[in-house]
Structures are given as C-alpha cells and as structure tokens.
Design an enzyme around this catalytic site. Structure first.
Site, PDB file in Angstrom:
ATOM      1  N   GLU A 262      -4.716  51.512  10.932  1.00 21.70           N
ATOM      2  CA  GLU A 262      -5.365  52.521  11.772  1.00 21.70           C
ATOM      3  C   GLU A 262      -6.244  51.747  12.737  1.00 21.70           C
ATOM      4  OE1 GLU A 262      -8.350  55.063  12.926  1.00 21.70           O
ATOM      5  OE2 GLU A 262      -8.574  55.350  10.758  1.00 21.70           O
ATOM      6  N   CYS A 296     -13.072  56.511  15.887  1.00 14.84           N
ATOM      7  CA  CYS A 296     -11.724  56.147  16.357  1.00 14.84           C
ATOM      8  C   CYS A 296     -11.172  57.286  17.188  1.00 14.84           C
ATOM      9  CB  CYS A 296     -10.780  55.912  15.183  1.00 14.84           C
ATOM     10  SG  CYS A 296     -11.298  54.575  14.162  1.00 14.84           S
TER      11      CYS A 296
HETATM   12  C1  UN1 Z   1     -12.380  57.148  12.193  1.00 13.22           C
HETATM   13  O1  UN1 Z   1     -13.060  57.240  13.220  1.00 13.22           O
HETATM   14  O2  UN1 Z   1     -11.926  56.054  11.806  1.00 13.22           O
HETATM   15  O3  UN1 Z   1     -11.230  62.847  12.692  1.00 13.22           O
HETATM   16  C2  UN1 Z   1     -12.109  58.285  11.290  1.00 13.22           C
HETATM   17  C3  UN1 Z   1     -12.379  62.375  12.616  1.00 13.22           C
HETATM   18  C4  UN1 Z   1     -12.902  62.011  11.265  1.00 13.22           C
HETATM   19  C5  UN1 Z   1     -12.382  60.685  10.836  1.00 13.22           C
HETATM   20  C6  UN1 Z   1     -12.536  59.596  11.845  1.00 13.22           C
HETATM   21  N1  UN1 Z   1     -12.481  63.015  10.327  1.00 13.22           N
HETATM   22  O4  UN1 Z   1     -13.091  62.202  13.605  1.00 13.22           O
END
Ligand code: UN1
Length: 508
Positions: A262, A296
């Site tokens: 990821e 992310c």
């Molecule tokens: C991440 O930023 O690695 O969808 C995960 C989202 C959160 C998870 C983010 N539930 O923003």
C-alpha cells in the site's frame, strides 16, 4: 503555555495512558528518542531492535506458526475478540499515545482506534467464514473443492500516519487466518506500537494463545531487512512510499515471497456542475485538510468543471479560513502539526515548484505557531490553482496541498483523474446518475477506491482497501482481503472406485 510546560503535560498524559494499558514507560526506555510533533520535543525514549533481534523474532514466529495453524479458526477468532474488547476498553488511552506521537486531533486519534476495533469485529466473524468453494467435477464419483490454509509468518511494515490501524487490519486477519506476525512499526511511532502490542499480548495470555504468535521489532530500515529477505516470511505487507516499495518488492519477488503493498496515493475528486456543492465543499475540505493532509487517502487534486470553478474555489478558500490550525490537544483544533520538519520542507518545495510551473496559490502554505512551538511544524493547508496537470501535481507530497484544475467534458476530467502514476482513491461529486455510473465503470476511475458524493478519505473497514499502479496493487481490510493471508489448495476426491482420467485421457 510555554513549550516546556506543554511537553511536560504531554509526557504526564502519555505515561498515565501507557500505565493504564499496562506499559511502564521506564521499562521500554532506551537509545531511541520519541518526539512529539505537537512541540517537536522529546517525550520518551524506547529500546531498539537490531538485525539479530529481527531474525530471532522471525524464528519465534515461525515456530509458533507450527502450533497456531492447528488451532481451529473460530478459536483463533476468540483471541481477536478479546483484543477488540481490550482496545474498546483502552480506546481513549491508546488514542492519547497515538496523538502524542503523531499529532492527530483527538477525534481522529479515537477514530484510528475505532478502526482497529472494527477490523477485530470483522475478523472475528471471518474466523467462521474462511469459505472454500465446491465445484462440479467432470468425472463421475468425484468431488472438486478448494480449501484455504494459513501461509506462515506475515511481516508487517507500517507507516507513521496510521501507526496502529493499518497494523490491526493486517494482524486481525492474519491471526484469524492462522498466520503469525512480525511487526516493524514506523520509527516515529514506537510507543503506539508498544502499547498496541501490550494489549494483544494481554489478550493472548488471557485466551491461552501460544507464545510467539505476534512479535514486535523496533528496528530501523536497515536492521529490519530480514523481513524482506528471509524466506520464512511468507507474506510481507508494507505501507509506505513508492520508493520503499521499489526497494523491497524485487527482493521479495526474487525469493518468490508474497507481497502486499500500500504505497503512494495522489487522490483526486471531480466536481461536476450538477453536484450538491454544499456537500462537495465539506467532503473536499475534510479530505484535503483533515489529518493535516497526511493520509494515504488525502485529497490532493481537485478537478472542477470550468463553469463552477471560480465560485467553488472561493468557497474552499473561505472554508479554509475557518479551520482552526494548532495544538491538537485543544478541542477546537481541526488541523494539527505535520509529523516533522522534512514534511514542512516538502510542502514548501512543492508549492514553489507549482508556482514555477504556472500555478497560483489561492490560499495557505504559511507556517504558523513557530513563535510558540519553535520545533513544531504547523502549516496552513494550501490551495493552488494549476493551469494543467504539471509534474509537481503528478507527485505525491505528504502534506496539505490541494491542486485545482478545471475541465470541460467528463471524459477529460476522467483522463486527468487517471493521468498520474498512483491509483489509490478517487471521487466524483455529481447528482447526475449517468456521470456517476461512467465514473464507476471500466472507462472511469482506475483507482482501488472510487466514491460518489463522498471524499477520497475515511474508508470503512468493510471494503477492501488498496490501489492500483504505483500504489502497489495490495488489498487489505474487508471484502475478501483475507485471502491474501492464506494459501488456496484445490482438492480432487475420487469416491468412484474407478480411475477415470480428466480430459478423457486413456493410460494403462
Ligand atoms: C492510510 O492513510 O494509510 O480511508 C490509511 C482512510 C482511513 C485509512 C487510511 N480509513 O482514510
């Protein structure tokens, strides 16, 4: 409050929360300084793990696997059930630790722990649903079926921005699947990891799970290397930068290990003329400025129809003006600090590059609170209008910058949306069903996550989480992501008393 008083207050709160979780801060102390982004000052220290420790953890996890794989899956689920209960009981405590290390606002720190509790719930249910299919055999008196078995040791490398939730996504499913886990958390979030691990250890002791099924190593990248190269690590699940992915993926591939990546996101939202713009505004502002732009899934690119762009950008700028940026420990704060000085410098460099590439800063980008917290890096989230998708827009800068571009036709908007190397999350704001369906179709968004009338971030755990292209292709969390943690076996069972060969082959 002076910086020093603030830091002392964080330390007191942190140590009390750790104590309630069952961790004595002094007992984990060592050469690694733990800084809080809130003031930029040291709040604790931790021990560190060296390469030999990492190898020993893999050995212990590998040995524990021999026992754990034989434990019935619903019994393995009982461990995760108990972990989820302990996380619920200590939700506030763990949120305090996460907030101290990462600088999240209270509500988001609580949300992160809730995400762990949610995945525990899902994994407990999954422990009774590790389904395999039965297929009709072409031969009489034969049964064709698939069975799912544990893989072995799963290595988890997690990032600072979701220091515990993403580990829980992996670990809850991996343990239910019958795997054992070795965790290398981000270097800046080692106390959150120690606390999370302590709660899992407590759950394991209470339900009588075999020792060694979950291992924590506080190693740096260099010493964590056996997780990448050791053939006993059957699956490596890693969250982080594309650069990290490029480094580790070839090594895992060379030993035919499995990898679940990821990596970067460069998420976009399309805003069409038919959209409910009040709703779109809220969705955009949370996704772009929430978590100080350090998810992310953070919204980094806004693709707005040219007929509404000026008015909509004005509304975003006004909304940004109302965001309280500052100490995440204060209730009114919505945007806390960046993780460190490097993130601030990356934001500044990206804004300068955007301007050099023809962009205009609509708002933000200034450092604030530097008089109060000299070593804390607080910035105004920036909105930058771009003439087109230039090279800076194609990069992911892990800080709050929203690049705005305009479009004329939906096809053009989708081409901009898909025209970057990353493919994690995407969204369209529209009340036109045809537009929504096209966006979700094969010629629409090329991302792992494609939303309608909701921002790019804040996914629920029930769906699979991950993305395409440079995001790495992995899927974690819900849907059928559990299969990534298991191996599939195909079984042909002959109860005919004859030996007919498939495809009508005659032999002997
Ligand atoms: C991440 O930023 O690695 O969808 C995960 C989202 C959160 C998870 C983010 N539930 O923003």
């Amino acid at each position: 409050m002076t910086t020093q008083v603030e830091t002392q207050s964080i330390v007191a709160e942190l140590e009390a929360a750790l104590a309630r979780i069952g961790v004595n801060a002094a007992s984990v102390a060592g050469p690694n300084p733990v800084l809080t982004p809130v003031t930029g000052e040291q709040i604790a220290t931790t021990y560190v793990s060296n390469k030999a420790d990492v190898q020993a953890a893999i050995t212990a996890a590998d040995e524990a696997f021999r026992t754990w794989r034989e434990v019935p899956a619903p019994v393995r689920g009982a461990l995760i059930k108990r972990w989820g209960e302990l996380l619920t009981e200590h939700k506030e405590d763990l949120a305090i630790v996460v907030a101290a290390e990462v600088g999240k606002i209270h509500s988001e720190a609580l949300g992160e722990v809730q995400e762990m509790i949610d995945i525990c719930d899902l994994a407990v249910g999954q422990s009774r649903q590790l389904f395999g299919k039965t297929m009709p055999s072409e031969r009489p008196g034969h049964r064709l079926a698939e069975t799912w078995h544990p893989l072995g040791v799963v290595g988890v490398i997690s990032a600072f921005n979701f220091p515990v939730a993403v580990y829980a996504w992996n670990t809850a499913l991996a343990l239910v699947a019958g795997d054992t886990v070795v965790w290398k958390p981000a270097e800046s979030c080692r106390l959150s990891a120690v606390a999370t691990n302590a709660l899992l250890a407590k759950a394991a002791a209470e339900v009588g799970a075999p020792a060694g099924i979950h291992q924590l190593v506080l190693a740096d990248r260099h010493d964590g290397e056996p997780l990448v190269s050791d053939p006993r690590v059957a699956l490596l699940s890693a969250t982080g930068s594309v650069r990290m992915g490029r480094e580790i993926a070839p090594t895992v591939a060379a030993r035919f290990g499995r990898i679940l990546l990821e990596l970067g996101g460069n998420n976009a939202a399309i805003v069409t003329p038919s959209a409910d713009l009040d709703l779109a505004l809220r969705g955009v502002v949370f996704a772009a400025a929430g978590t100080a732009g350090q998810r992310c899934t953070t919204l980094r690119r806004l693709i707005v129809h040219e007929s509404i762009a000026d008015a909509f950008v004005d509304r975003i700028v006004k909304a940004y003006g109302t965001l309280t940026i500052g100490n995440p420990r204060e209730e009114a704060t919505l945007v806390g600090p960046l993780i460190n000085k490097n993130s601030f410098e990356a934001q500044q460099a990206a804004i300068a590059k955007a301007v050099a590439e023809g962009g205009t800063v609509a708002c933000g980008g200034n450092r604030v609170l530097s008089d109060k917290f000299e070593n804390g890096y607080y910035v105004e989230p920036a909105v930058v209008r771009m003439p087109s998708q230039t090279s800076v827009v194609e990069d992911e800068t892990f800080a709050p910058i929203l690049y705005v571009m305009t479009y004329k036709t939906l096809d053009e908007a989708i081409a901009i949306q898909n025209g970057v190397p990353q493919g994690l999350s995407s969204a369209i704001f529209t009340n036109d069903q045809m537009e929504a369906e096209i966006f979700l179709s094969a010629r629409g968004s090329d991302c792992g996550i494609a939303n309608v009338n909701i921002g790019t971030s804040g996914a629920e755990i029930g769906g699979a989480f991950g993305g395409e292209k440079e995001t790495g292709g992995g899927r974690e969390s819900g849907a059928d992501s559990w299969k990534a943690y298991m191996r599939q076996a195909t079984n042909t069972i002959n109860y005919s008393g004859q030996l007919p060969l498939a495809q009508g082959v005659k032999f002997l």
